[in-house]
Design a protein around this motif. Structure first.
Motif, short mmCIF file in Angstrom:
data_model
loop_
_atom_site.label_atom_id
_atom_site.label_comp_id
_atom_site.label_asym_id
_atom_site.label_seq_id
_atom_site.Cartn_x
_atom_site.Cartn_y
_atom_site.Cartn_z
N SER A 86 -7.96 1.85 -6.34
CA SER A 86 -9.05 2.49 -5.61
C SER A 86 -9.09 2.09 -4.13
N HIS A 87 -8.18 1.24 -3.71
CA HIS A 87 -8.14 0.75 -2.33
C HIS A 87 -7.24 1.66 -1.48
N THR A 88 -7.76 2.14 -0.36
CA THR A 88 -7.00 3.00 0.55
C THR A 88 -7.07 2.42 1.95
N ALA A 89 -5.94 2.49 2.66
CA ALA A 89 -5.92 1.96 4.03
C ALA A 89 -4.86 2.68 4.85
N PRO A 90 -5.08 2.80 6.16
CA PRO A 90 -4.03 3.30 7.03
C PRO A 90 -2.90 2.27 7.10
N VAL A 91 -1.66 2.73 7.09
CA VAL A 91 -0.50 1.83 7.17
C VAL A 91 0.48 2.37 8.20
N ILE A 92 1.27 1.47 8.78
CA ILE A 92 2.31 1.94 9.68
C ILE A 92 3.37 2.65 8.85
N SER A 93 4.14 3.50 9.50
CA SER A 93 5.14 4.31 8.79
C SER A 93 6.19 3.44 8.11
N VAL A 94 6.78 3.98 7.05
CA VAL A 94 7.82 3.27 6.32
C VAL A 94 9.02 3.02 7.24
N ALA A 95 9.38 3.98 8.08
CA ALA A 95 10.50 3.79 8.99
C ALA A 95 10.24 2.59 9.91
N ALA A 96 9.02 2.46 10.41
CA ALA A 96 8.68 1.32 11.27
C ALA A 96 8.71 0.02 10.48
N PHE A 153 0.84 -1.21 0.00
CA PHE A 153 0.00 0.00 0.00
C PHE A 153 0.86 1.25 0.00
N HIS A 154 2.01 1.21 0.64
CA HIS A 154 2.94 2.34 0.58
C HIS A 154 3.47 2.51 -0.84
N LEU A 155 3.84 1.41 -1.48
CA LEU A 155 4.41 1.47 -2.83
C LEU A 155 3.36 1.70 -3.92
N GLY A 156 2.10 1.40 -3.61
CA GLY A 156 1.02 1.63 -4.57
C GLY A 156 0.81 0.51 -5.56
N ARG A 157 1.35 -0.68 -5.23
CA ARG A 157 1.17 -1.82 -6.14
C ARG A 157 1.39 -3.12 -5.37
N VAL A 158 0.83 -4.20 -5.88
CA VAL A 158 1.06 -5.51 -5.30
C VAL A 158 2.41 -6.01 -5.82
N THR A 159 3.34 -6.27 -4.90
CA THR A 159 4.70 -6.65 -5.29
C THR A 159 4.94 -8.15 -5.30
N ARG A 160 4.12 -8.89 -4.55
CA ARG A 160 4.34 -10.34 -4.42
C ARG A 160 3.09 -10.96 -3.82
N PRO A 161 2.98 -12.29 -3.88
CA PRO A 161 1.85 -12.96 -3.22
C PRO A 161 1.97 -12.83 -1.69
N HIS A 162 0.83 -12.77 -1.04
CA HIS A 162 0.78 -12.67 0.42
C HIS A 162 -0.06 -13.82 0.97
N VAL A 163 0.39 -14.38 2.08
CA VAL A 163 -0.33 -15.47 2.73
C VAL A 163 -1.57 -14.93 3.44
#
Length: 173
Positions: free
Chosen positions: A129-139, A36-46
């Motif tokens: 079109s999907h938006t969500a709160p995310v933890i900071s990139v530094a964290a 979500f930070h990068l704005g794209r799906v980078t890999r499969p997620h479990v």
């Protein structure tokens, strides 16, 4: 993007909407936070990993199970909330605050351990079109770097090294 990723993205929308309607704060963590930070799906997620306040977990569980989510009987709810809907799994790690108002681990063997300052202050993330709160990139970077130190029995996986490279590159850019 495969079908599971689409269903996981739909679950993100549902968690955000359901939690928001109940006045409950949630933040993506793990691989989906990075995506979500990068704005794209980078890999499969479990699964889809989240944080929520420990004080809100009962209301969150009731809200989501009321919408058809099922508790995962394999996981102890006192450590984190794990739910599934068909093949989509979500987990909510608990947050708390210490006497000084610092964000801490909310349950489990590290309960009370301070988490990175500013972790919850990152901007929302977006994939299409999907938006969500995310933890900071530094964290996110700190967690990916420290995980094998905190849990030596679980060494860094190739996907973690790839995630770290992506996060560092985006953090500098």
């Amino acid at each position: 993007m495969d079908g599971l990723a689409e269903r996981q993205l739909q679950s993100v929308d549902e968690v955000v909407a359901t939690a928001g309607a109940a006045g409950i704060e949630v933040w993506l963590r793990g691989g989906w936070a990075m995506d979500f930070h990068l704005g794209r799906v980078t890999r499969p997620h479990v699964d889809v990993d989240w944080y929520c306040w420990r004080a809100d977990v009962d209301r969150l569980a009731a809200s989501l199970t009321g919408r058809g989510w099922q508790p995962d009987p394999r996981m102890p709810a006192e450590v984190q909330l794990d739910l599934f809907w068909d093949d989509v799994e979500v987990s909510f790690a608990y947050l708390a605050q210490d006497a000084g108002g610092k964000v801490t681990v909310g349950a489990g063997p590290w309960a009370g351990t301070q988490l990175p300052t500013g972790m919850l202050d990152g901007p929302p993330g977006r994939i299409g079109s999907h938006t969500a709160p995310v933890i900071s990139v530094a964290a996110q970077i700190e967690f990916k770097e420290m995980f094998p130190v905190w849990m030596p029995e679980r060494p860094r996986r190739p996907k973690d090294a790839d995630d770290l490279a992506r996060l560092r590159a985006s953090f500098i850019a």
